[in-house]
Design a protein around this motif. Structure first.
Motif, short mmCIF file in Angstrom:
data_model
loop_
_atom_site.label_atom_id
_atom_site.label_comp_id
_atom_site.label_asym_id
_atom_site.label_seq_id
_atom_site.Cartn_x
_atom_site.Cartn_y
_atom_site.Cartn_z
N GLY A 100 11.84 -64.91 41.97
CA GLY A 100 11.50 -65.84 40.90
C GLY A 100 11.72 -67.27 41.34
O GLY A 100 10.89 -68.15 41.10
N SER A 103 9.04 -68.31 43.76
CA SER A 103 7.78 -68.66 43.09
C SER A 103 7.85 -70.07 42.50
O SER A 103 6.86 -70.81 42.52
CB SER A 103 7.45 -67.64 41.99
OG SER A 103 8.31 -67.78 40.87
N THR A 104 9.03 -70.47 41.99
CA THR A 104 9.13 -71.83 41.44
C THR A 104 9.12 -72.87 42.56
O THR A 104 8.59 -73.97 42.38
CB THR A 104 10.40 -72.00 40.59
OG1 THR A 104 11.56 -71.74 41.37
CG2 THR A 104 10.38 -71.08 39.39
N VAL A 209 9.15 -71.28 32.35
CA VAL A 209 9.51 -71.64 33.72
C VAL A 209 9.84 -73.13 33.82
O VAL A 209 10.58 -73.55 34.72
CB VAL A 209 8.37 -71.26 34.70
CG1 VAL A 209 7.17 -72.19 34.52
CG2 VAL A 209 8.86 -71.28 36.14
N GLU A 212 13.47 -73.32 33.60
CA GLU A 212 14.23 -72.63 34.65
C GLU A 212 14.88 -73.69 35.53
O GLU A 212 14.25 -74.67 35.91
CB GLU A 212 13.29 -71.75 35.48
CG GLU A 212 13.95 -71.04 36.63
CD GLU A 212 14.13 -71.93 37.84
OE1 GLU A 212 15.23 -71.89 38.43
OE2 GLU A 212 13.21 -72.68 38.19
N GLY A 357 6.70 -66.57 37.48
CA GLY A 357 7.99 -67.22 37.32
C GLY A 357 8.51 -67.12 35.89
O GLY A 357 9.68 -66.82 35.66
N THR A 360 9.59 -63.53 35.06
CA THR A 360 10.81 -63.17 35.79
C THR A 360 12.05 -63.78 35.15
O THR A 360 13.06 -63.09 34.93
CB THR A 360 10.71 -63.61 37.25
OG1 THR A 360 9.61 -62.96 37.87
CG2 THR A 360 11.99 -63.27 38.00
N PHE A 361 11.98 -65.06 34.80
CA PHE A 361 13.18 -65.70 34.26
C PHE A 361 13.46 -65.30 32.82
O PHE A 361 14.62 -65.28 32.40
CB PHE A 361 13.07 -67.22 34.42
CG PHE A 361 13.25 -67.65 35.85
CD1 PHE A 361 14.48 -67.51 36.47
CD2 PHE A 361 12.18 -68.12 36.60
CE1 PHE A 361 14.65 -67.87 37.80
CE2 PHE A 361 12.34 -68.48 37.92
CZ PHE A 361 13.59 -68.36 38.53
N TYR A 419 6.01 -56.74 41.06
CA TYR A 419 7.29 -56.15 40.65
C TYR A 419 7.53 -54.80 41.32
O TYR A 419 8.66 -54.47 41.69
CB TYR A 419 7.34 -56.01 39.13
CG TYR A 419 7.79 -57.26 38.42
CD1 TYR A 419 9.04 -57.81 38.65
CD2 TYR A 419 6.95 -57.91 37.52
CE1 TYR A 419 9.45 -58.97 38.02
CE2 TYR A 419 7.35 -59.08 36.88
CZ TYR A 419 8.61 -59.60 37.14
OH TYR A 419 9.00 -60.74 36.51
#
Length: 452
Positions: A100, A103-104, A209, A212, A357, A360-361, A419
């Protein structure tokens, strides 16, 4: 007799807020603006506030668990210590959270390059954009490897400078906009009639995101002063500041830039809109703000998440080489995260990176809420607030899945495949650890961590 030395506590409250804001106010706001306006128009400021409320709910459990465990492994370590019986679940959450963050990193770097070349002839050249994105990741990898204290001071400079620049940009846009406040409220009312509260919730969840980054504060627990006071102060202060910054930026854009322009130039909407209203100087000011924002986000994310990756590797769920540190800096983890994020930039699209992202978060924040609920008496948490955070984060996750299923099932399928691949990697390393007979890492108190 073994000699011990105390770790250098070089990060104070200002640096910690800078790390959190650096992780939040980065590529997120510049990327989500166009997406949000395309879906709900002038209701974007409302979705931003709702997103901030969801982030605050997520932060509650992070703060409580962070104060209880005081472990730089943060998300991964909190879950592992709360549920010590399953190697696979610990490995899986470790893989999910690290990718995650990767990705960010890719999102921030991609946005950096989009704005950096937005006023040049290469603005639409995808490979130039990707090349610059990878170069900026390389630059901040070197800075993070070079010095923790140096990173903290550079982060301070970039974050607080960008706050000033972004505020100036937004105020200027509002003052020079063709829309007055009354007209803006009228437009919001019109959009509200054509949208539902579910639409606002979906956008708030999709753009999660952009918030995040607050958890990166906990990754620096071994390098901060007075963690009992500074962890909650830094995290909650950063979320409030992020909401205010996002509100001002979004309203400045909506006051001054036609919605069709924001949607059309979603990857560098602010720069394009500012140039049409304020000329070259306005565009350059926006570009400067975007570059500062994304730069600090890249630096802060690399700093915090690499320390979490090193903790996971030390437990055997990533290759051991990633746990090695030099002068307390996990240099191999920093370099590895940079390389993987560059690969993601090469093969991925902006929309996929953004939504992966956010999903995921939201997922890992939900798991943190569940973990905090289990030990709520030990963390001295409110049952009501903990359950409220679980409910809010769960609704956010459902909203994203509903949106993907009804609007872009192919992308939802791509996220599911990602995933599955991550789960396979987590399973392989958890089995490898079991076969090697490794025992779980013993719990160590924070006081024991202070000495090497």
């Amino acid at each position: 007799m073994t000699q011990h030395r105390k770790r250098n506590k070089s990060l104070g409250l200002a640096e910690l807020i800078a790390i959190a804001l650096g992780g939040m106010v980065g590529g997120g706001i510049f990327t989500i603006l166009g997406i949000s306006v395309a879906l709900i128009g002038n209701l974007t400021p409302i979705a931003i506030i709702v997103g901030g409320m969801i982030a605050a709910l997520a932060a509650y459990s992070y703060v409580k668990l962070g104060l209880y465990y005081k472990d730089e492994g943060a998300t991964y370590s909190f879950f592992k210590r709360t549920y010590p019986g399953s190697d696979f679940s610990a490995s899986a959450i470790g893989w999910f959270i690290i990718f995650g963050y990767i990705s960010t990193l890719a999102l921030y770097a991609y946005t950096f390059s989009a704005y950096a070349i937005s006023s040049t002839e290469f603005a639409e050249n995808i490979w130039v954009r990707k090349g610059i994105a990878m170069a900026v990741i390389g630059l901040f990898t070197l800075i993070n490897v070079w010095s923790v204290n140096g990173m903290g001071k550079i982060e301070d400079l970039m974050v607080y400078t960008k706050l000033v620049v972004l505020t100036i940009i937004s105020v200027v846009l509002i003052n020079h906009g063709t829309t007055d406040f009354g007209t803006f409220i009228g437009n919001m009312a019109i959009d509200l009639e054509g949208s539902s509260f579910y639409s606002i919730l979906i956008v708030a969840s999709l753009t999660f995101v952009a918030y995040e980054g607050f958890q990166l504060v906990i990754n620096a627990v071994n390098e901060m002063t007075n963690p009992d006071k500074n962890i909650p102060r830094a995290i909650y202060s950063a979320i409030v500041l992020a909401v205010l910054i996002y509100e001002v930026i979004s309203m400045g854009a909506l006051f001054a830039i036609p919605t069709e322009e924001i949607i059309k130039n979603k990857e560098f909407a602010l720069a394009a809109g500012a140039e049409s209203i304020l000329g070259k100087l306005g565009a350059n000011l926006v570009i400067l703000g975007a570059i500062l924002a994304t730069s600090s986000a890249i630096s802060g994310t690399l700093f915090g998440s690499s320390r979490q990756m090193a903790v996971i590797a030390k437990d055997g769920f990533f290759p051991h080489i990633l746990s090695i540190r030099k002068n307390n800096s996990p240099q191999n983890a920093i370099i590895t995260m940079a390389i993987i994020s560059c690969l993601l930039i090469l093969i991925g699209g902006l929309q996929l990176i953004l939504e992966f992202g956010s999903v995921t978060f939201l997922l890992v924040s939900l798991l943190m809420g569940i973990a905090n609920y289990k030990i709520r008496e030990k963390t001295k948490s409110s049952t009501f607030l903990t359950l409220l955070s679980i409910f809010g984060l769960g609704i956010g996750g459902i909203m994203i899945l509903y949106y993907e299923l009804t609007n872009n099932w192919e992308q939802m399928l791509a996220i599911i495949v990602l995933y599955i691949l991550l789960a396979m990697g987590a399973w392989i390393f958890s089995k490898k650890k079991q076969n090697s007979g490794s025992k779980p890492v013993a719990f160590r108190t924070y006081e024991a961590e202070l000495e090497l």
